[in-house]
Motif scaffolding. Structure first.
Motif, short mmCIF file in Angstrom:
data_model
loop_
_atom_site.label_atom_id
_atom_site.label_comp_id
_atom_site.label_asym_id
_atom_site.label_seq_id
_atom_site.Cartn_x
_atom_site.Cartn_y
_atom_site.Cartn_z
N UNK A 73 -119.29 -25.85 -26.57
CA UNK A 73 -118.13 -26.56 -27.11
C UNK A 73 -118.05 -26.27 -28.61
N UNK A 74 -116.95 -25.67 -29.01
CA UNK A 74 -116.78 -25.27 -30.41
C UNK A 74 -117.08 -26.43 -31.35
N UNK A 75 -117.87 -26.19 -32.41
CA UNK A 75 -118.43 -24.88 -32.76
C UNK A 75 -119.78 -24.56 -32.12
N UNK A 76 -120.60 -25.60 -31.82
CA UNK A 76 -121.94 -25.26 -31.32
C UNK A 76 -122.61 -26.38 -30.51
N UNK A 77 -121.81 -27.18 -29.84
CA UNK A 77 -122.39 -28.15 -28.90
C UNK A 77 -122.61 -27.48 -27.55
N UNK A 78 -123.57 -27.96 -26.80
CA UNK A 78 -123.87 -27.42 -25.49
C UNK A 78 -123.44 -28.44 -24.44
N UNK A 79 -122.56 -28.02 -23.55
CA UNK A 79 -122.00 -28.91 -22.54
C UNK A 79 -122.34 -28.43 -21.14
N UNK A 80 -122.50 -29.39 -20.24
CA UNK A 80 -122.58 -29.13 -18.80
C UNK A 80 -121.48 -29.96 -18.18
N UNK A 81 -120.48 -29.29 -17.63
CA UNK A 81 -119.29 -30.02 -17.19
C UNK A 81 -118.64 -30.66 -18.40
N UNK A 82 -118.38 -31.95 -18.33
CA UNK A 82 -117.79 -32.67 -19.45
C UNK A 82 -118.81 -33.51 -20.22
N UNK A 119 -105.39 -28.40 -22.58
CA UNK A 119 -106.01 -29.73 -22.55
C UNK A 119 -105.48 -30.57 -23.71
N UNK A 120 -105.91 -31.83 -23.73
CA UNK A 120 -105.49 -32.75 -24.78
C UNK A 120 -106.47 -32.72 -25.95
N UNK A 121 -105.91 -32.79 -27.16
CA UNK A 121 -106.70 -32.83 -28.39
C UNK A 121 -106.09 -33.88 -29.31
N UNK A 122 -106.86 -34.28 -30.31
CA UNK A 122 -106.37 -35.31 -31.23
C UNK A 122 -106.54 -34.87 -32.67
N UNK A 123 -105.49 -35.08 -33.45
CA UNK A 123 -105.53 -34.82 -34.89
C UNK A 123 -104.83 -35.97 -35.60
N UNK A 124 -105.55 -36.63 -36.47
CA UNK A 124 -105.01 -37.74 -37.25
C UNK A 124 -104.33 -38.77 -36.34
N UNK A 125 -105.04 -39.11 -35.25
CA UNK A 125 -104.63 -40.13 -34.28
C UNK A 125 -103.39 -39.72 -33.46
N UNK A 126 -103.04 -38.46 -33.54
CA UNK A 126 -101.94 -37.94 -32.72
C UNK A 126 -102.51 -37.06 -31.62
N UNK A 127 -102.15 -37.36 -30.38
CA UNK A 127 -102.61 -36.58 -29.22
C UNK A 127 -101.62 -35.46 -28.94
N UNK A 128 -102.14 -34.25 -28.71
CA UNK A 128 -101.26 -33.12 -28.40
C UNK A 128 -101.92 -32.21 -27.38
N UNK A 129 -101.13 -31.38 -26.73
CA UNK A 129 -101.64 -30.40 -25.79
C UNK A 129 -101.85 -29.06 -26.49
N UNK A 130 -102.95 -28.41 -26.17
CA UNK A 130 -103.21 -27.11 -26.76
C UNK A 130 -104.10 -26.28 -25.86
N UNK A 131 -104.15 -24.99 -26.15
CA UNK A 131 -104.98 -24.06 -25.38
C UNK A 131 -105.79 -23.19 -26.34
N UNK A 132 -107.12 -23.28 -26.22
CA UNK A 132 -108.00 -22.45 -27.05
C UNK A 132 -107.88 -20.99 -26.62
N UNK A 179 -110.22 -33.36 -32.65
CA UNK A 179 -111.21 -33.86 -31.70
C UNK A 179 -110.77 -33.49 -30.29
N UNK A 180 -111.76 -33.21 -29.44
CA UNK A 180 -111.49 -32.94 -28.04
C UNK A 180 -111.30 -34.29 -27.33
N UNK A 181 -110.24 -34.41 -26.55
CA UNK A 181 -110.03 -35.61 -25.75
C UNK A 181 -110.65 -35.34 -24.39
N UNK A 182 -111.76 -36.03 -24.08
CA UNK A 182 -112.50 -35.74 -22.85
C UNK A 182 -112.47 -36.96 -21.94
#
Length: 256
Positions: A109-118, A214-227, A253-256
């Motif tokens: 998970x960008x930049x360097x977290x390690x995820x399994x599923x969510x 997926x959904x992401x958040x910036x300054x308390x605003x939720x938006x859709x985006x694609x990495x 922030x990633x909305x998970x």
């Protein structure tokens, strides 16, 4: 950790084991200040009482159950503008190490977290000391949940939970293996050339949610985006509607 013997050329050959400490990154930084430091030195603890994560978060880790250590490197071949390349190499090393035990669901998970599923299994905190336009020292703090079976955060997971293994993993053996994987990618980075683009391509392919909307958040605003990409500077490149936007670390922030 008294018989710690990684099968490496230099990484971990010099190691310091502390049964308990506040933060291995802080101890590593203190070692650097003495100027008596070997490239590839690692500081390991079984009980990190004040571990730090990205964004100033604390890292929850029960004593004697997880991997908590820091690596000291001297990547003076890297300029400041290319410091994200070290992040890529370390992330790929951790990913390859975990692939020995997990076949599905693993992602960076960008930049360097390690995820399994969510769920988050671990993360990296890199702190650089600069000398002009070059990186003099890097302290790479790594925390991986290994044998812990319960967390206060429901979005956390350990290797044992992910693999449904009945008995504990041997922490020392895992750190020895992890050192070998990280050294492999670090030496590739040091050799440069085609390795740089190859590592970046691998990193992007392994990114959490890459190519998916997926959904992401910036300054308390939720938006859709694609990495879709990561810039050489480390910025996250994302398609938002019809636009290609660039985001700095901590900006979204990633909305998970």
């Amino acid at each position: 950790m008294h018989n710690f013997q990684p099968k490496t050329l230099f990484l971990g050959k010099n190691h310091i084991y502390l049964p308990s400490c506040h933060s291995t990154n802080d101890i590593a930084a203190e070692i650097i200040q003495t100027k008596r430091v070997f490239d590839g030195t690692i500081v390991i603890t079984s009980n990190q009482t004040a571990g730090r994560g990205q964004r100033g978060n604390t890292w929850e880790a029960l004593p004697n159950q997880n991997i908590t250590f820091s690596i000291i490197l001297k990547p003076d071949f890297l300029s400041v503008v290319h410091q994200f390349r070290l992040n890529i190499a370390v992330s790929l090393g951790i990913f390859e190490f975990l692939c020995k035990y997990l076949s599905n669901g693993l992602a960076i998970k960008w930049p360097n977290d390690i995820y399994v599923g969510n769920k988050k299994m671990g993360g990296v905190l890199i702190e650089n000391t600069l000398s002009g336009s070059r990186i003099a020292y890097s302290v790479i703090g790594i925390g991986l949940n290994i044998n812990q079976l319960s967390f206060s955060n429901e979005k956390a997971i350990s290797l044992r939970l992910a693999t449904q293994k009945q008995e504990d993993f041997d922490i020392q053996t895992l750190i020895e293996q992890l050192c070998g994987c990280i050294e492999k990618y670090y030496l590739q980075l040091k050799n440069g050339g085609a390795f740089i683009e190859t590592q970046k391509k691998k990193y992007i392919e392994r990114l959490f949610r890459v190519g998916e909307e997926h959904l992401y958040e910036k300054e308390e605003i939720i938006f859709k985006g694609k990495i879709v990409d990561v810039a050489d500077s480390g910025h996250l490149m994302m398609e938002v509607g019809q636009e290609l936007k660039k985001f700095e670390f901590k900006e979204i922030s990633f909305v998970i």
